[in-house]
Design a protein around this motif. Structure first.
Motif, mmCIF file in Angstrom:
data_model
loop_
_atom_site.group_PDB
_atom_site.id
_atom_site.type_symbol
_atom_site.label_atom_id
_atom_site.label_comp_id
_atom_site.label_asym_id
_atom_site.label_seq_id
_atom_site.Cartn_x
_atom_site.Cartn_y
_atom_site.Cartn_z
ATOM 1 N N LEU A 146 -3.871 -1.185 -6.074
ATOM 2 C CA LEU A 146 -3.224 -2.133 -6.977
ATOM 3 C C LEU A 146 -3.304 -3.559 -6.462
ATOM 4 N N CYS A 147 -3.431 -4.482 -7.411
ATOM 5 C CA CYS A 147 -3.269 -5.906 -7.130
ATOM 6 C C CYS A 147 -1.918 -6.312 -7.731
ATOM 7 N N GLY A 148 -0.865 -6.156 -6.969
ATOM 8 C CA GLY A 148 0.482 -6.380 -7.470
ATOM 9 C C GLY A 148 1.302 -5.112 -7.323
ATOM 10 N N ASN A 149 2.360 -5.011 -8.105
ATOM 11 C CA ASN A 149 3.313 -3.915 -7.962
ATOM 12 C C ASN A 149 3.601 -3.261 -9.311
ATOM 13 N N ILE A 150 3.973 -1.977 -9.259
ATOM 14 C CA ILE A 150 4.480 -1.289 -10.444
ATOM 15 C C ILE A 150 5.801 -0.624 -10.074
ATOM 16 N N VAL A 151 6.791 -0.832 -10.930
ATOM 17 C CA VAL A 151 8.091 -0.188 -10.783
ATOM 18 C C VAL A 151 8.268 0.763 -11.967
ATOM 19 N N TRP A 152 8.513 2.029 -11.678
ATOM 20 C CA TRP A 152 8.668 3.057 -12.707
ATOM 21 C C TRP A 152 10.103 3.574 -12.711
ATOM 22 N N ILE A 153 10.660 3.806 -13.906
ATOM 23 C CA ILE A 153 11.928 4.529 -14.046
ATOM 24 C C ILE A 153 11.666 5.644 -15.053
ATOM 25 N N HIS A 154 11.887 6.900 -14.614
ATOM 26 C CA HIS A 154 11.394 8.034 -15.422
ATOM 27 C C HIS A 154 12.270 9.281 -15.255
ATOM 28 N N PRO A 155 13.309 9.441 -16.086
ATOM 29 C CA PRO A 155 13.786 8.555 -17.155
ATOM 30 C C PRO A 155 14.968 7.703 -16.696
ATOM 31 N N ILE A 156 15.287 6.672 -17.479
ATOM 32 C CA ILE A 156 16.484 5.871 -17.204
ATOM 33 C C ILE A 156 17.735 6.703 -17.456
ATOM 34 N N ASN A 157 17.829 7.287 -18.636
ATOM 35 C CA ASN A 157 19.025 8.019 -19.064
ATOM 36 C C ASN A 157 18.903 9.481 -18.649
ATOM 37 N N THR A 158 18.976 9.711 -17.339
ATOM 38 C CA THR A 158 18.812 11.065 -16.817
ATOM 39 C C THR A 158 19.905 11.999 -17.327
ATOM 40 N N GLY A 211 0.786 -1.222 0.000
ATOM 41 C CA GLY A 211 0.000 0.000 0.000
ATOM 42 C C GLY A 211 0.818 1.272 0.000
ATOM 43 N N GLU A 212 2.139 1.147 -0.177
ATOM 44 C CA GLU A 212 3.027 2.312 -0.063
ATOM 45 C C GLU A 212 3.688 2.638 -1.401
ATOM 46 N N LYS A 213 3.980 3.927 -1.605
ATOM 47 C CA LYS A 213 4.769 4.412 -2.731
ATOM 48 C C LYS A 213 6.090 4.946 -2.203
ATOM 49 N N ALA A 248 -1.668 -3.239 -2.358
ATOM 50 C CA ALA A 248 -2.249 -3.751 -1.125
ATOM 51 C C ALA A 248 -2.635 -5.217 -1.244
ATOM 52 N N LYS A 249 -2.744 -5.727 -2.496
ATOM 53 C CA LYS A 249 -3.119 -7.119 -2.724
ATOM 54 C C LYS A 249 -2.093 -7.787 -3.629
ATOM 55 N N GLU A 250 -2.064 -9.109 -3.590
ATOM 56 C CA GLU A 250 -1.129 -9.877 -4.417
ATOM 57 C C GLU A 250 -1.454 -9.718 -5.896
ATOM 58 N N GLY A 251 -0.428 -9.830 -6.713
ATOM 59 C CA GLY A 251 -0.592 -9.749 -8.153
ATOM 60 C C GLY A 251 0.755 -9.682 -8.837
ATOM 61 N N LYS A 252 0.748 -9.343 -10.105
ATOM 62 C CA LYS A 252 1.967 -9.305 -10.913
ATOM 63 C C LYS A 252 2.782 -8.040 -10.608
ATOM 64 N N THR A 253 4.065 -8.118 -10.915
ATOM 65 C CA THR A 253 4.958 -6.959 -10.840
ATOM 66 C C THR A 253 5.254 -6.500 -12.256
ATOM 67 N N VAL A 254 4.923 -5.248 -12.546
ATOM 68 C CA VAL A 254 5.116 -4.674 -13.884
ATOM 69 C C VAL A 254 6.162 -3.572 -13.801
ATOM 70 N N LEU A 255 7.157 -3.661 -14.668
ATOM 71 C CA LEU A 255 8.195 -2.641 -14.795
ATOM 72 C C LEU A 255 7.858 -1.750 -15.980
ATOM 73 N N ILE A 256 7.896 -0.436 -15.777
ATOM 74 C CA ILE A 256 7.620 0.527 -16.844
ATOM 75 C C ILE A 256 8.739 1.564 -16.838
ATOM 76 N N SER A 257 9.425 1.675 -17.961
ATOM 77 C CA SER A 257 10.523 2.637 -18.054
ATOM 78 C C SER A 257 10.295 3.567 -19.236
ATOM 79 N N ALA A 258 10.940 4.717 -19.171
ATOM 80 C CA ALA A 258 10.975 5.664 -20.277
ATOM 81 C C ALA A 258 12.338 6.337 -20.256
#
Length: 317
Positions: A73-85, A14-16, A38-48
């Motif tokens: 969310l049911c699961g997790n999201i990992v964001w990288i924004h941007p990778i090439n800073t 439940g935390e960011k 807060a609930k179980e689910g898939k982990t999705v990686l999203i980068s730009a």
């Protein structure tokens, strides 16, 4: 639900958590947002921002990392924004300035290599191995115009390719291309068994509200399809047709480039696509379509370097 840990960052259910993450042995760091559902689910990686001057996906990722609530969310999201800073701040095309290498050409990277190679290695080890799906958001670079389309991996295990293709078919765009590459970020993830997509939208070193909103709609629909967001996917106006074969044309000798077509234009076999001339206006080389197809992207700058990318077009299946 378990806490989510990526490298040195941990988010509780439940935390960011948002933090600049350093790449070991380099001067590089990148902004990372973890959303632990807060609930179980898939982990999705999203980068730009693999390429620092490709802006629509970067802005879409920044906004979505602000707008989505991990408690829903049911699961997790990992964001990288941007990778090439570093490349983003320097406003340079394609490369990581510290070593001049293109991150999308060095996967799976090298733990003891140059800065870009170390970054690729870190992504593989710390991010890809913990993800169930990966979205990499791109656009045409500062000198490129493109028609929106999506790549899915073609050199991975067939089950990974098919899972990637199935998600590509959800996107609101005209075309999808089976990749023949292996060194790109999304192909690096696919090689480790993580289904992945590289989405292309926008270009010319610009971004617009319409492009950002289109990106956000696509990303949300993928998250809904994967069950990470609880609602059903929104309807789309089209589904991508598959490109059976793609042609990538490069200059020989550099000079001045005069394209004769536009991104998204349907072309016929034998049609003139463009001409390279020297600085006196003398023709060096002309390029013609080898098959009927559609223009995916092209360089729109007058300047073209030796062996520089000119145009890509695809033949529809």
């Amino acid at each position: 639900m378990q806490p989510l840990t990526i490298a040195s960052i941990t988010a509780q259910p439940g935390e960011k958590k948002q933090q600049m993450l350093d790449v070991r042995g380099t001067a590089l760091s990148m902004p990372v947002t973890l959303m632990c559902g807060a609930k179980e689910g898939k982990t999705v990686l999203i980068s730009a921002g693999v390429h620092g001057a490709e802006y629509p996906g970067i802005q879409a990722a920044i906004e979505l990392a602000q707008e989505l609530d991990p408690k829903e969310l049911c699961g997790n999201i990992v964001w990288i924004h941007p990778i090439n800073t570093q490349g983003f701040k320097a406003r340079v095309c394609s490369i990581v300035p510290e070593d001049g290498k293109n991150l999308n050409r060095v996967f799976p990277g090298d733990e003891n290599g140059s800065a870009t190679e170390r970054l690729a290695y870190m992504l593989c080890q710390e991010f890809y191995k913990k993800a169930d799906f990966y979205l990499d958001l791109h656009s045409g670079d500062m000198h490129e115009e493109l028609h929106p389309y999506v790549y899915f991996p073609g050199k991975a295990e067939e089950s990974v390719t098919e899972r990637s293709r199935a998600v590509a078919q959800l996107l609101d765009m005209d075309y999808m291309v089976r990749s023949g590459g292996v060194s790109e970020a999304y192909n690096g993830a696919a090689a480790l068994g993580c289904p992945s997509l590289l989405i292309e939208r926008g270009g010319r070193g610009l971004w617009s509200r319409d492009e950002v909103e289109a990106y956000k709609k696509d990303v949300r629909n993928v998250l809904r399809h994967l069950g990470v967001l609880p609602s059903a996917p929104e309807p789309v106006s089209r589904h991508p047709r598959e490109i059976a074969k793609a042609y990538y044309l490069n200059a020989g000798e550099g000079g001045c480039w005069y394209p004769q077509v536009k991104a998204g234009e349907k072309i016929a076999k034998g049609q003139l696509l463009g001409t390279v001339k020297d600085y006196f206006g003398k023709e060096i080389d002309s390029f013609y379509a080898e098959a009927d197809g559609v223009v995916l992207y092209l360089t729109v700058s007058l300047a073209i370097k030796d062996k520089g990318s000119l145009i890509a077009y695809g033949v529809l299946d």
